[in-house]
Design an enzyme around this catalytic site. Structure first.
Site, PDB file in Angstrom:
ATOM      1  CD  GLU A  51      -1.731  -2.342   1.695  1.00  0.00           C
ATOM      2  OE1 GLU A  51      -0.541  -2.584   1.975  1.00  0.00           O
ATOM      3  OE2 GLU A  51      -2.648  -3.165   1.886  1.00  0.00           O
ATOM      4  CG  PHE A 113      -9.928  -9.419  11.267  1.00  0.00           C
ATOM      5  CD1 PHE A 113      -8.676  -9.837  11.694  1.00  0.00           C
ATOM      6  CD2 PHE A 113     -10.201  -9.442   9.899  1.00  0.00           C
ATOM      7  CE1 PHE A 113      -7.731 -10.286  10.795  1.00  0.00           C
ATOM      8  CE2 PHE A 113      -9.254  -9.890   8.986  1.00  0.00           C
ATOM      9  CZ  PHE A 113      -8.016 -10.312   9.440  1.00  0.00           C
ATOM     10  CD  GLN A 114      -7.504  -7.155   7.453  1.00  0.00           C
ATOM     11  OE1 GLN A 114      -8.411  -6.862   6.694  1.00  0.00           O
ATOM     12  NE2 GLN A 114      -6.362  -7.668   7.026  1.00  0.00           N
ATOM     13  CE  LYS A 163     -17.805  -6.220   3.971  1.00  0.00           C
ATOM     14  NZ  LYS A 163     -17.497  -7.600   4.361  1.00  0.00           N
ATOM     15  CG  MET A 480      22.888  11.803   3.077  1.00  0.00           C
ATOM     16  SD  MET A 480      24.165  12.827   2.312  1.00  0.00           S
ATOM     17  CE  MET A 480      23.272  13.517   0.920  1.00  0.00           C
TER      18      MET A 480
END
Lengths: 575, 186
Positions: A51, A113-114, A163, A480
């Site tokens: 993502e 969940f999630q 949802k 760097m």
């Protein structure tokens, strides 16, 4: 009822009305209703491999075009993975809309969940964010999000979509207007202030134009060039502004700041007027703020009033869109152009001084017969792309060398994570840019560190037949960080050697992407030519000298005129 | 130095978090914060008292004004304004000191809102410093428990509220544009 539809379809209808063609995303449980709409919809969904890269790809798309980039992730881990990309877009003022799934409204707050508190987590990572609680609000929210993302100082806006909202059925009526009474955008600069600015400009003996990302956002590069040429003023461009003047323009003194050119930094230090356009006086540009441009009055033009006076007090603040302000300013300057002669002698002396600085310490690339110098690599890329390619970068040494030695002709051709400095940006941003500009040559210049953060996206490149060219500036180190350990920590190198780097030729073969390792300076030009001429993607692993440092360098906390010009002995620059 | 900020904000979830976020991002500690609806129930008025570095006071106001949900943020610290606070104070009062407590309360214009054999609950409002004195005095009479409302303030200067007008959506703008283009040029 013909307009009875699910929230997910309503969402997509609104996206279409906003002109969205392409979404970078990754599906999951709660966003399934949206993907069910995508199934037979003309909007193109690009499946990335992480993502974070959906956000970076959307950012690359937005940076290359100026249009709003859209990314999509599921609830919980999907949305938390977007966070780095959101902050990157916030820091660099990139218009982005992020769509995230959320658990059902009834389950919010129950550790489902999630579930993650995406609305809370992303509050400080976005310009604005929404949690949709009622389906009837959804269309207005989507249009507000695009409006906020793309107007004023652009930035990321997130919409969290539970949802049950996506699954719920409702009557859809297109929204025709956006009502945001508290969203204040000032685009027209104050005419009186602009008049005073013109006067200050004519009175200045040592003016310097200091322009940045705001010129890109507002599309004011032509006006900028007209200003620079009308005044015959020297100009510096920040990392975010590169390309707003052609890299070979005679008035362009290259980039100022920590790895800026000697002439740019000395000009900053000695100017008596800074014409600051769409810049934010970032610490990487100013060095020690108290010693920055000590003799200069400041005209500061920015669309975000918060930037004015934030780091450096402005003698003349102008809040407005750079393009509109510059147009007004140019009109006034043309009307009063006779005034140009007043300080002509002083300005000639100013140019003589600047030309002397340029001659004294020019920004020159290093070359070697034995090993490929990273600067040599950038010079070759510059020669072969002639400022026409879209170049993306990760963060670190290679980014600075690219900024120093590639001469961009136009804005929106140099895409890098400037403010946040996010590694792993270059490759996914190049994917986004390539989707936006399918006919353009897109080159991702990445370090061996950043490349390893992006390897999974090689699959996205293959799956979508993107002809992105990946050039790895491979010094075997987190360069760097190594440079700072070398210069400021007695060369006690710790956790910077990138041992275990994969054989890129085999890696490319595994993905079906032609790849080559190049080690000899004599082979570099041909290898690059082959890579760039390849019709599809290509990975070129360029082994550069491992211990090269980026110079000039203004150490953290030092003033711009206290540059370290190069190894081996730090040379303090006389005032 | 304490800064008094007055805000008119949209009454929306998350608005409070955005505003306090401006302060917490710089590590400022909020002294007090009050919020309640205005005559227009879609809006809230908020008064925040916070210890801000004087050099950054304007910056903080600008950052709050930048928030989409904020209609107006203003700095009342140095302008003509009235600031008041309320305190509810419970004091345990044995029989012999009840009269004295009531007398003292009267001096501070405090009202008795509850009385029982254990003592009183007193309500006082006014200038925050005056309330400090009131609390100090009451402490002398025994164990007290105090709840302060935090400051509410109102500016004495009239300030024009500038609100952004509605704008057409992109699709609407493009429709209008294409209609304009349809007009045949003569």
């Amino acid at each position: 009822m013909p307009n009875l539809m699910s929230g997910a379809r309503m969402l997509v209808e609104c996206l279409v009305r906003e002109g969205v063609e392409c979404i970078f995303g990754y599906p999951g449980g709660v966003t399934l209703p949206v993907y069910d709409v995508f199934y037979d919809h003309p909007i193109r969904h690009v499946l990335v491999r992480h993502e974070e890269n959906a956000a970076f790809a959307a950012s690359g798309y937005a940076r290359a075009t100026g249009r709003v980039g859209v990314c999509c992730a599921t609830s919980g881990p999907g949305s938390t993975n977007l966070v780095t990309g959101l902050v990157d877009a916030l820091m660099d003022s990139v218009p982005l809309v992020a769509l995230t799934g959320q658990v059902s409204t009834k389950a919010i707050g129950s550790d489902a969940f999630q579930e993650a508190d995406t609305f809370g987590i992303t509050r400080s990572c976005t310009k604005h964010n929404y949690l949709v609680k009622n389906l009837k609000d959804l269309p207005a929210i989507v249009h507000e999000a695009f409006y906020i993302a793309s107007t004023g100082r652009p930035g990321p806006v997130l919409i969290d979509l539970p949802k049950d909202i996506l699954q719920g059925q409702g009557h859809y009526a297109p929204v025709s207007s956006i009502h945001l009474p508290g969203y204040k955008v000032v685009t027209e600069g104050h005419t009186g202030q602009i008049r005073r600015a013109a006067q200050m400009i004519w009175e200045a003996e040592r003016p310097l134009v200091y322009a940045g990302g705001g010129i890109v956002s507002s599309g004011a590069h032509e006006e900028l060039r007209e200003l620079v040429e009308l005044l015959d003023a020297p100009a510096v461009l920040t990392l975010m502004g590169l390309g707003c003047l052609p890299g070979d323009h005679p008035n362009f003194l290259s980039m100022p700041g920590m790895h800026g050119s000697y002439a740019a930094n000395m000009s900053m230090t000695h100017a008596d007027l800074l014409i600051a356009l769409g810049v934010r006086f970032d610490d990487r540009v100013t060095g020690r703020l108290s010693a920055f441009a000590p003799h200069a009055k400041v005209i500061h033009v920015d669309i975000d009033p918060v930037e004015i006076g934030k780091n450096r007090a402005a003698d003349l603040p102008i809040v407005g869109d750079a393009k509109r302000v510059l147009r007004k300013l140019l009109r006034i300057l043309h009307e009063t152009v006779a005034e140009r002669e007043r300080k002509a002698a002083a300005r000639q002396a100013w140019w003589r001084q600047i030309r002397a600085w340029q001659k004294e310490h020019p920004l020159l690339p290093a070359f070697s017969d034995r090993e490929i110098k990273p600067q040599h690599l950038m010079v070759e890329i510059d020669r072969l792309t002639r400022g026409e390619a879209i170049i993306t970068a990760d963060v670190g040494q290679h980014q600075m060398w690219a900024a120093q030695f590639i001469r961009f002709k136009r804005p929106r051709h140099w895409l890098c994570s400037g403010g946040l400095g996010a590694m792993g940006f270059g490759l996914p941003a190049a994917m986004g840019a390539q989707f936006a500009c399918p006919d353009k040559l897109v080159v991702a210049i990445v370090g061996d560190g950043g490349f390893q953060m992006s390897i999974p996206e090689l699959a996205t490149i293959v799956a979508n037949r993107l002809p992105v060219k990946v050039v790895i500036c491979n010094n075997g180190y987190l360069g760097m960080v190594r440079q700072w350990q070398n210069l400021f920590f007695n060369n006690r190198l710790c956790a910077v050697a990138m041992e275990g780097f994969p054989d890129v030729e085999k890696l490319g073969a595994a993905y079906g992407i032609p790849a080559r390792i190049v080690q000899r300076p004599s082979e570099l030009a041909t290898a690059l030519e082959t890579a760039l001429a390849e019709p599809g993607p290509y990975i070129l692993d360029v082994r550069v000298s491992p211990e090269e440092n980026v110079y000039p360098m203004v150490p953290a906390g030092a003033a711009l005129n206290e540059m370290v010009l190069g190894p081996p002995q730090p040379v303090p620059v006389p005032k | 130095m304490l800064q008094v900020i007055s805000l008119l904000v949209e009454n929306k979830p998350g608005a409070l978090m955005r505003i306090t976020g401006v302060l917490s991002a710089r590590g400022y500690n909020i002294e007090s914060l009050t919020v309640a609806r205005t005559l227009d129930p879609t809006l809230s008025r908020m008064t925040i008292v916070v210890d801000v570095d004087p050099a950054l006071r304007r910056q903080v106001i600008k950052q709050m004004n930048r928030l989409v949900n904020v209609l107006q943020a203003s700095d009342l610290t140095e302008e003509r304004a009235v600031a008041r606070e309320m305190v509810l104070l419970r004091v345990r009062a044995p029989l012999e000191s009840r009269t004295a407590i009531l007398k003292e309360a009267e001096i501070f214009s405090a009202r008795v809102v509850d009385s029982s054999v254990e003592g009183f609950v007193l309500e006082a409002s006014g200038d925050p410093e005056k309330l400090d004195e009131f609390i100090d005095v009451m402490r002398a009479y025994g164990e007290i428990e105090v709840t302060r409302s935090g400051i509410v303030a109102v500016s004495l200067e009239s300030r024009r509220l500038r609100l952004s007008p509605p704008v057409p959506t992109r699709a609407e703008r493009e429709d209008a544009g294409s209609r304009l283009m349809d007009v045949p040029s003569s």
